[in-house]
Design an enzyme around this catalytic site. Structure first.
Site, PDB file in Angstrom:
ATOM      1  N   HIS A 192     -24.308 -34.646  39.193  1.00 56.15           N
ATOM      2  CA  HIS A 192     -23.849 -35.186  40.475  1.00 56.15           C
ATOM      3  C   HIS A 192     -24.943 -36.029  41.120  1.00 56.15           C
ATOM      4  O   HIS A 192     -24.685 -37.109  41.661  1.00 56.15           O
ATOM      5  CB  HIS A 192     -23.465 -34.039  41.414  1.00 56.15           C
ATOM      6  CG  HIS A 192     -22.071 -33.527  41.234  1.00 56.15           C
ATOM      7  ND1 HIS A 192     -21.017 -33.962  41.999  1.00 56.15           N
ATOM      8  CD2 HIS A 192     -21.554 -32.621  40.371  1.00 56.15           C
ATOM      9  CE1 HIS A 192     -19.910 -33.339  41.632  1.00 56.15           C
ATOM     10  NE2 HIS A 192     -20.201 -32.515  40.642  1.00 56.15           N
ATOM     11  N   HIS A 225     -12.450 -28.051  47.890  1.00 57.00           N
ATOM     12  CA  HIS A 225     -13.689 -28.116  47.113  1.00 57.00           C
ATOM     13  C   HIS A 225     -14.884 -27.739  47.986  1.00 57.00           C
ATOM     14  O   HIS A 225     -15.776 -26.990  47.563  1.00 57.00           O
ATOM     15  CB  HIS A 225     -13.858 -29.521  46.533  1.00 57.00           C
ATOM     16  CG  HIS A 225     -14.941 -29.622  45.514  1.00 57.00           C
ATOM     17  ND1 HIS A 225     -16.052 -30.413  45.686  1.00 57.00           N
ATOM     18  CD2 HIS A 225     -15.095 -29.024  44.312  1.00 57.00           C
ATOM     19  CE1 HIS A 225     -16.844 -30.306  44.635  1.00 57.00           C
ATOM     20  NE2 HIS A 225     -16.289 -29.467  43.787  1.00 57.00           N
ATOM     21  N   HIS A 247     -16.528 -33.912  35.248  1.00 59.35           N
ATOM     22  CA  HIS A 247     -16.037 -32.545  35.069  1.00 59.35           C
ATOM     23  C   HIS A 247     -15.151 -32.399  33.843  1.00 59.35           C
ATOM     24  O   HIS A 247     -15.037 -31.296  33.297  1.00 59.35           O
ATOM     25  CB  HIS A 247     -15.334 -32.064  36.339  1.00 59.35           C
ATOM     26  CG  HIS A 247     -16.291 -31.471  37.330  1.00 59.35           C
ATOM     27  ND1 HIS A 247     -16.748 -30.182  37.241  1.00 59.35           N
ATOM     28  CD2 HIS A 247     -16.919 -32.022  38.399  1.00 59.35           C
ATOM     29  CE1 HIS A 247     -17.600 -29.936  38.223  1.00 59.35           C
ATOM     30  NE2 HIS A 247     -17.734 -31.040  38.940  1.00 59.35           N
ATOM     31  N   GLU A 266     -23.488 -24.208  36.597  1.00 59.27           N
ATOM     32  CA  GLU A 266     -23.724 -24.441  38.014  1.00 59.27           C
ATOM     33  C   GLU A 266     -24.931 -23.596  38.395  1.00 59.27           C
ATOM     34  O   GLU A 266     -24.807 -22.475  38.881  1.00 59.27           O
ATOM     35  CB  GLU A 266     -22.523 -24.081  38.878  1.00 59.27           C
ATOM     36  CG  GLU A 266     -22.707 -24.642  40.275  1.00 59.27           C
ATOM     37  CD  GLU A 266     -21.759 -24.042  41.296  1.00 59.27           C
ATOM     38  OE1 GLU A 266     -21.306 -24.801  42.170  1.00 59.27           O
ATOM     39  OE2 GLU A 266     -21.494 -22.847  41.263  1.00 59.27           O
ATOM     40  N   HIS A 287     -12.508 -25.571  38.276  1.00 61.72           N
ATOM     41  CA  HIS A 287     -12.666 -26.981  37.922  1.00 61.72           C
ATOM     42  C   HIS A 287     -11.795 -27.363  36.721  1.00 61.72           C
ATOM     43  O   HIS A 287     -11.320 -28.505  36.639  1.00 61.72           O
ATOM     44  CB  HIS A 287     -14.136 -27.294  37.647  1.00 61.72           C
ATOM     45  CG  HIS A 287     -14.979 -27.313  38.890  1.00 61.72           C
ATOM     46  ND1 HIS A 287     -15.606 -26.193  39.389  1.00 61.72           N
ATOM     47  CD2 HIS A 287     -15.283 -28.325  39.756  1.00 61.72           C
ATOM     48  CE1 HIS A 287     -16.261 -26.513  40.494  1.00 61.72           C
ATOM     49  NE2 HIS A 287     -16.083 -27.797  40.745  1.00 61.72           N
ATOM     50  N   HIS A 312     -17.297 -24.049  47.624  1.00 61.78           N
ATOM     51  CA  HIS A 312     -18.753 -23.990  47.535  1.00 61.78           C
ATOM     52  C   HIS A 312     -19.362 -23.283  48.744  1.00 61.78           C
ATOM     53  O   HIS A 312     -20.504 -22.801  48.668  1.00 61.78           O
ATOM     54  CB  HIS A 312     -19.327 -25.400  47.389  1.00 61.78           C
ATOM     55  CG  HIS A 312     -19.162 -25.955  46.006  1.00 61.78           C
ATOM     56  ND1 HIS A 312     -19.977 -25.610  44.964  1.00 61.78           N
ATOM     57  CD2 HIS A 312     -18.240 -26.819  45.494  1.00 61.78           C
ATOM     58  CE1 HIS A 312     -19.592 -26.232  43.863  1.00 61.78           C
ATOM     59  NE2 HIS A 312     -18.534 -26.973  44.158  1.00 61.78           N
TER      60      HIS A 312
END
Length: 728
Positions: free
Chosen positions: A370, A209, A406, A351, A239, A213
């Site tokens: 988040h 993860h 998610h 995102e 995801h 990113h």
């Protein structure tokens, strides 16, 4: 120039130690100009230079350059946490990335890094330098150390580091044996969510993860760094697959599928106590108590002032865009969401990054979700607390609420998919290609996947600041499976050879109550195992494919890379791809855990027409063996079909998987059987259910009977074999 490139890797070694101290195996020292020393060291700069340079293995002279304006990146205090989800932090990181990208050559980059390393927050410095190395043409051949090596505190029990400091101070480097990291240390068995802690807290999964990113950053002046091919769709699909995998793991452990976090005013029932310490911030990561609710944020220190109602507004606008099948652009015009690019547009809105089509209107739903959750324990900063694990891409997947959040994000994407026309035979069938069967071989019983525990090691030495040099190994336990082969029987009734794209998935057959899953439920639980192209000659063909060659995963050696394994010459094509190849699902988590009695699943294979699927591009020298979740460096996604095809869209005409099948598809019922034993990576032996070691020692001496619990209590305890060798 090659040496200068390699020197950049030394900034990842003991990242909180000043760069004028000895770094790496060569004990290299950066010889920095006097004006580069922070104020607290300038008076004694000559003494410092003499102290660490007198016995250095190699001196690295640093060019004294005109330094860029670093005021913005330095706004983040050195001893604070850093989060890509916090808008202010993204802005600071984006500026530092631009500075690193703008250096005229590697030696200037080395100079500015030596200045920044002494002043910039270590977490942000590590991230920004990693992004720059990935994207600068003159540094793409470098292998960035895995994040767990530089900052192991984000991945394991802090008790390990006290033990590691003792071992590194007492035991000579060559004689140190691994420290055992206890399993499932964050909660007791009375917490139901702890049954899947092996998944949530797996080091490899959290590294995946974090690395994803890293490959797909949010902000940079150069849009090409952010605007990669099908980035938004990859965000959705990667995801979505995480949620599918997590749900299957839950079902294997007698837990229901994850409940969506879709009511932002409701309490979060699950608590989470991470039991991690931040060595940079010198703070314990804060817990979230059961029954916590998110509240309006007012944190001037983070430049965050946002109400929960803002999340709801962004969510409603997102849902309205799907209902209208178009998004509003900043000029007021509507951009249609077509079936080819719509999911990519939505993914880039969700995102939020610089390539969002309308960031002011659609906001920052995913990232701020988040943030709200990660600050739920201290929303107004009155207790001076920093964010919880949901605020960091390296730790977020440890928290059960990550999957609830998610799962809801995934539901929103599925609303768009339900708007699309179901696939017809023109897209699903492959004329003249008939798949007669698919099966699994290997591991004894046919069509059985076998799982167990495995113990592997990771080197903590690179991340052990201000301790004696040398390797310090930690041994951790993770899920593993026995390797196997797919055997696919294909009949080509046409007149010539064709190229097929083989797509392999696996899914449960029954729900939590033991009832057969409907096709619409089952397709959302389909886990992609592999995708590959293969020639099919006329007549019958038997295709064998090894599980280790999966297009989804990277092997253990690349999840936990040792710098000694990287290509020696950074200029080679192999070296140039080594870092991007660090992005991929860990291979040891390819197969769900299963159950001791055998968890029933169905294996699915489809052969589609490669001529319809292929993307014309040169892949020579490109890392493409884990492309399903990560794409390919500097290339287009290597499949024209929608990610998750053929299960990404509903099929109203199919009530069961059998109804969905075409002649170019086949299924096989199989089971995943878990055996509660532990083997050590690279050894023949294993730890049995009574937690007693039964193996041949590395020195080849006869086996000994060792109490594993005693090792966990005193993991650096040495038990000599008859030759006085150290076994543990």
């Amino acid at each position: 120039m090659s040496d200068a490139k390699n020197n950049l890797l030394l900034f990842f070694d003991r990242p909180s130690e000043p760069c004028f101290m000895q770094k790496g195996e060569e004990n290299a020292v950066f010889e920095i100009p006097d004006n580069y020393y922070p104020e607290k060291y300038q008076r004694v700069s000559n003494a410092i230079g003499n102290r660490f340079g007198s016995d250095a293995g190699r001196m690295i002279p640093i060019r004294n350059i005109a330094l860029p304006n670093l005021d913005l990146p330095m706004e983040l205090p050195y001893n604070e946490q850093f989060s890509l989800f916090v808008p202010k932090h993204r802005k600071l990181a984006g500026r530092l990335i631009d500075i690193f990208m703008g250096m005229r050559d590697v030696e200037d980059l080395q100079s500015v890094c030596s200045y920044c390393q002494l002043r910039i927050n270590p977490y942000m410095f590590n991230y920004c330098l990693s992004v720059a190395i990935l994207h600068r043409p003159d540094t793409k051949g470098l292998s960035i150390p895995t994040f767990a090596e530089s900052f192991p505190d984000k991945f394991m029990d802090p008790k390990v580091f006290r033990q590691a400091r003792e071992v590194s101070s007492v035991v000579p480097s060559g004689a140190r044996m691994p420290i055992v990291i206890p399993s499932n240390y964050t909660a007791s068995d009375t917490e139901p969510e702890q049954r899947v802690a092996y998944f949530r807290e797996d080091i490899g999964i959290n590294l995946h993860h974090w690395h994803w990113h890293l490959v797909y950053p949010f902000d940079a002046a150069d849009r090409a760094i952010v605007n990669k091919d099908r980035r938004g769709e990859l965000f959705y699909y990667m995801h979505q697959q995480i949620i599918a995998r997590y749900n299957v793991e839950r079902m294997c452990n007698n837990l229901s599928r994850v409940r969506r976090y879709n009511n932002f005013r409701a309490a979060i029932e699950e608590g989470y106590f991470p039991k991690l310490d931040s060595t940079v911030a010198s703070r314990a990561w804060p817990p979230r108590f059961a029954g916590t609710t998110i509240r309006d944020l007012d944190r001037p220190v983070d430049q965050i002032r946002s109400d929960v109602s803002e999340l709801e507004t962004w969510r409603d606008r997102f849902l309205q865009a799907i209902e209208n099948m178009s998004v509003m652009l900043p000029n007021g015009r509507q951009l249609p969401l077509d079936e080819e690019t719509g999911i990519d547009v939505l993914g880039n809105l969700m995102e939020s990054s610089i390539i969002s089509r309308n960031r002011p209107y659609y906001g920052d739903l995913h990232n701020m979700g988040h943030v709200f959750i990660s600050y739920s324990h201290d929303p107004d900063h009155r207790h001076l607390e920093q964010f919880g694990v949901m605020g960091d891409s390296a730790t977020a997947m440890r928290d059960p609420v990550f999957y609830r959040w998610h799962a809801y994000i995934d539901d929103i994407f599925h609303l768009y998919k339900y708007k699309l026309t179901p696939y017809g035979n023109d897209r699903l069938d492959f004329p003249n290609i008939r798949v007669s069967s698919v099966s699994i071989e290997g591991g004894g019983t046919p069509n059985t996947l076998n799982t167990l525990w495995e113990q592997s090691t990771v080197d903590l030495g690179r991340g052990m600041d201000f301790t004696p040099r040398g390797s310090v190994l930690a041994r951790f336990t993770h899920l593993q499976h026995d390797e196997y082969n797919y055997v696919i029987e294909v009949n080509n009734t046409g007149g010539g050879s064709v190229m097929g794209m083989f797509r392999i998935f696996i899914a449960p057959t029954v729900d939590e109550s033991g009832k057969p899953l409907s096709f619409d439920e089952q397709r959302k639980l389909m886990i992609e195992l592999d995708k590959f192209s293969q020639g099919v000659k006329p007549g019958n063909n038997t295709i064998r494919r090894k599980s280790i060659d999966s297009s989804v995963t990277i092997p253990y050696e690349r999840t936990f890379r040792n710098q000694a394994d990287r290509p020696a010459d950074p200029g080679t094509a192999g070296a140039a791809e080594f870092d991007f190849c660090g992005c991929g699902w860990p291979h040891h988590m390819l197969v769900p855990k299963g159950t001791t009695q055998g968890y029933p699943m169905v294996l699915f294979v489809m052969v589609s027409n490669w001529n319809d699927d292929r993307v014309e591009q040169d892949l020579v020298g490109s890392c493409n063996d884990a492309a399903s979740y990560c794409g390919i460096r500097d290339r287009k996604y290597p499949d024209r079909r929608a990610m998750g095809f053929p299960f990404d869209r509903p099929a109203p005409a199919a009530t069961t998987l059998s109804d969905f099948l075409r002649p170019n598809m086949a299924v096989r019922d199989c089971i995943v059987r878990f055996t509660d034993r532990t083997r050590q990576r690279g050894q023949q032996g294993y730890i049995d259910s009574n937690r007693r070691q039964r193996s041949t020692e590395p020195c080849g001496c006869p086996s000994v009977n060792v109490d594993i619990d005693a090792l966990i209590r005193k993991p650096y305890y040495y038990i000599p074999c008859k030759h006085k060798h150290h076994i543990f």
